[in-house]
Design a protein around this motif. Structure first.
Motif, PDB file in Angstrom:
ATOM      1  N   TYR A   1       0.355 -25.235 -13.626  1.00  0.00           N
ATOM      2  CA  TYR A   1       1.514 -24.361 -13.690  1.00  0.00           C
ATOM      3  C   TYR A   1       1.103 -22.960 -14.143  1.00  0.00           C
ATOM      4  O   TYR A   1       0.233 -22.805 -14.990  1.00  0.00           O
TER       5      TYR A   1
ATOM      6  N   ASP B   1      13.218 -20.620 -12.876  1.00  0.00           N
ATOM      7  CA  ASP B   1      12.393 -19.672 -12.121  1.00  0.00           C
ATOM      8  C   ASP B   1      11.459 -18.873 -13.021  1.00  0.00           C
ATOM      9  O   ASP B   1      11.133 -17.720 -12.745  1.00  0.00           O
TER      10      ASP B   1
ATOM     11  N   GLU C   1       5.727 -21.407 -11.897  1.00  0.00           N
ATOM     12  CA  GLU C   1       5.492 -21.941 -10.559  1.00  0.00           C
ATOM     13  C   GLU C   1       4.532 -23.117 -10.642  1.00  0.00           C
ATOM     14  O   GLU C   1       3.642 -23.151 -11.499  1.00  0.00           O
ATOM     15  N   ARG C   2       4.695 -24.085  -9.727  1.00  0.00           N
ATOM     16  CA  ARG C   2       3.780 -25.230  -9.632  1.00  0.00           C
ATOM     17  C   ARG C   2       2.756 -24.929  -8.543  1.00  0.00           C
ATOM     18  O   ARG C   2       3.107 -24.511  -7.445  1.00  0.00           O
ATOM     19  N   LYS C   3       1.470 -25.140  -8.848  1.00  0.00           N
ATOM     20  CA  LYS C   3       0.400 -24.895  -7.897  1.00  0.00           C
ATOM     21  C   LYS C   3      -0.412 -26.181  -7.715  1.00  0.00           C
ATOM     22  O   LYS C   3      -0.450 -27.044  -8.591  1.00  0.00           O
TER      23      LYS C   3
ATOM     24  N   LYS D   1      -2.887 -20.524 -17.019  1.00  0.00           N
ATOM     25  CA  LYS D   1      -2.418 -21.724 -16.340  1.00  0.00           C
ATOM     26  C   LYS D   1      -2.580 -22.922 -17.266  1.00  0.00           C
ATOM     27  O   LYS D   1      -3.482 -22.957 -18.104  1.00  0.00           O
TER      28      LYS D   1
ATOM     29  N   LYS E   1       5.698 -17.286 -13.271  1.00  0.00           N
ATOM     30  CA  LYS E   1       6.205 -16.760 -12.000  1.00  0.00           C
ATOM     31  C   LYS E   1       5.997 -15.252 -11.977  1.00  0.00           C
ATOM     32  O   LYS E   1       6.406 -14.547 -12.887  1.00  0.00           O
ATOM     33  N   GLU E   2       5.333 -14.738 -10.933  1.00  0.00           N
ATOM     34  CA  GLU E   2       5.157 -13.293 -10.795  1.00  0.00           C
ATOM     35  C   GLU E   2       6.492 -12.656 -10.490  1.00  0.00           C
ATOM     36  O   GLU E   2       7.255 -13.139  -9.661  1.00  0.00           O
ATOM     37  N   ARG E   3       6.764 -11.522 -11.174  1.00  0.00           N
ATOM     38  CA  ARG E   3       8.074 -10.910 -11.004  1.00  0.00           C
ATOM     39  C   ARG E   3       7.912  -9.472 -10.589  1.00  0.00           C
ATOM     40  O   ARG E   3       6.995  -8.830 -10.934  1.00  0.00           O
TER      41      ARG E   3
ATOM     42  N   LEU F   1      10.767 -24.599 -14.485  1.00  0.00           N
ATOM     43  CA  LEU F   1      10.768 -24.412 -13.031  1.00  0.00           C
ATOM     44  C   LEU F   1      12.171 -24.087 -12.532  1.00  0.00           C
ATOM     45  O   LEU F   1      12.358 -23.202 -11.682  1.00  0.00           O
TER      46      LEU F   1
END
Length: 459
Positions: free
Chosen positions: A454, A441, A444-446, A413, A457-459, A438
């Protein structure tokens, strides 16, 4: 035997001839019968007198026939269904293996093969078969092999194992004080004076002499489908320890090793496409948990975007695919094999294998592995990250945006402040790069407010 020779010899206890797919109900019943006896071949497009009529193969002919078999057998049977040519005419060939651990029903009734006929199994015979199957539930690896003798054991293999097991787990066997049979008895690999199957699989001079199914097929396909060309192929036949090492060698010869120079470090950094620990765990799992009573072989299929581990067998009673993804007890299909692998540190005994595979892949930045049941196989699928260099190169990314992705792979992160400091840029510039990723895709922003960070992105 050649297909034409089979047809010429006519119907038998292992061969059935059918004129057309219109006889699909009788075909399904014969699948049940062959499954309940010793397997066999059904040839569709040939009369029972041996005359070859041929079949008009439509777009969905094979799929429809496959579905009829699957829908109307219990347990579901997945025969090998192919199309062949005989005298320039198309015929359908259905190969059925003996189903070793249950009685197979067709349309709710069990059938068996008696000579050249498929007949309904009597209640008494059904009860006898069920009792026989329950008696045989003694694990395959613990069965004795009467025709094998102590001369079939390779003393060097056993010696290497003892040294490794003492070093890894403190095995309390002194090689100098024991005979070969004495060592095997302490390892519970001999019953009376007879060798168990496990003894031959691990320490036999030639295990495939007795167990031709105990080999591993390794295939590297071009592209992402089995219809593509094979770039590399090897069938590995050896003892189980050597098979693990040879399979690993094949896999590492057919996947990529990425190297890079990391800021502040002298030595270059390297990383395989898939976590090596997870690969070994998957290989050992397949060998330990496969059903050695069926003739199918373990397959390792490597594609551009994934690796598939095909393990002939079934899940323990009451288990589902979801069981593999949560905490569960250890229920090895071959407990002696699991125990011997345990002594050298290849497996643990607490049922954590699939959990560790999932965790290691996630920590590697890969998607969660998938587990499926296909054609009487348990299949574990390792998926390659979508964030490979090849994929990133196909996007309209700046060098800085690519570097942010690489930073996230290592750090897990990052924040906008980290990017501002690292590249000496304004907050607007850092946020512009992040917003681009972003929008694609990729990340992701947390968090909220000042705690925003950031992640990939889990895929």
């Amino acid at each position: 035997m050649d297909l034409k020779d089979l047809i010429h010899k006519g119907e038998s206890d292992t061969v059935e001839l059918k004129k057309s797919v219109a006889e699909w109900k009788e075909i399904v019943e014969t699948v049940s019968a062959f499954s309940n006896t010793k397997g066999g071949v059904i040839i569709v497009g040939v009369g029972n007198n041996g005359k070859i009529y041929g079949i008009n193969i439509g777009k969905n002919t094979i799929e429809d026939l496959t579905n009829k078999v699957l829908t109307n057998t219990d347990p579901k049977i997945y025969p090998e269904i192919t199309v062949s040519s005989v005298e320039d005419k198309k015929v359908i060939v259905i190969k059925v293996e003996k189903f070793p651990y249950d009685v197979v029903f067709a349309f709710g009734r069990p059938f068996e093969r008696v000579g050249r006929s498929t007949v309904r199994m009597s209640k008494d015979e059904y009860k006898r078969r069920i009792l026989e199957i329950h008696k045989k539930e003694i694990y395959f690896d613990g069965h004795i092999l009467d025709e094998a003798t102590i001369k079939d054991i390779d003393e060097d293999k056993l010696s290497i194992f003892i040294k490794k097991a003492k070093e890894k787990r403190g095995l309390g066997i002194e090689e100098t004080e024991e005979s070969i049979s004495g060592i095997l008895k302490k390892l519970k690999l001999i019953k009376g004076d007879s060798l168990t199957n496990a003894a031959l699989l691990f320490f036999g001079k030639n295990p495939q002499q007795y167990f031709p199914q105990a080999s591993v097929k390794c295939i590297r396909f071009k592209g992402i489908d089995v219809t593509e060309d094979m770039l590399d192929f090897k069938e590995i036949e050896s003892d189980l320890f050597a098979e693990v090492e040879e399979v690993e060698r094949f896999i590492f010869n057919n996947i990529s090793l990425r190297a890079w120079i990391e800021e502040g470090k002298i030595e270059r950094q390297e990383k395989w496409e898939y976590p090596p620990k997870a690969l070994r765990e998957a290989v050992v799992n397949a060998i330990v948990h496969r059903d050695y009573r069926v003739s199918s072989k373990i397959q390792i299929r490597i594609f551009d975007d994934r690796i598939e581990f095909w393990n002939p067998g079934r899940l323990p009673d009451g288990w589902t695919i979801e069981t593999l993804k949560r905490d569960h007890i250890s229920k090895p299909f071959n407990p002696l094999l699991a125990r011997i692998f345990f002594w050298v540190g290849y497996v643990e005994e607490v049922g954590t294998g699939t959990n560790k595979i999932i965790r290691w892949c996630k920590e590697w930045g890969l998607p969660e592995p998938e587990f499926e049941i296909r054609e009487n196989n348990i299949v574990a699928i390792f998926l390659k990250s979508k964030l490979t260099d090849e994929y990133l190169d196909s996007l309209d990314l700046s060098e800085r945006e690519k570097e942010i992705i690489q930073s996230l792979k290592k750090k897990k992160k990052i924040t906008s402040s980290y990017i501002q400091k690292k590249y000496d840029v304004s907050r607007d510039t850092a946020n512009r790069w992040l917003n681009k990723l972003l929008s694609l895709d990729l990340i992701e922003r947390k968090g909220k407010g000042k705690t925003i960070y950031y992640v990939l992105k889990e895929r």
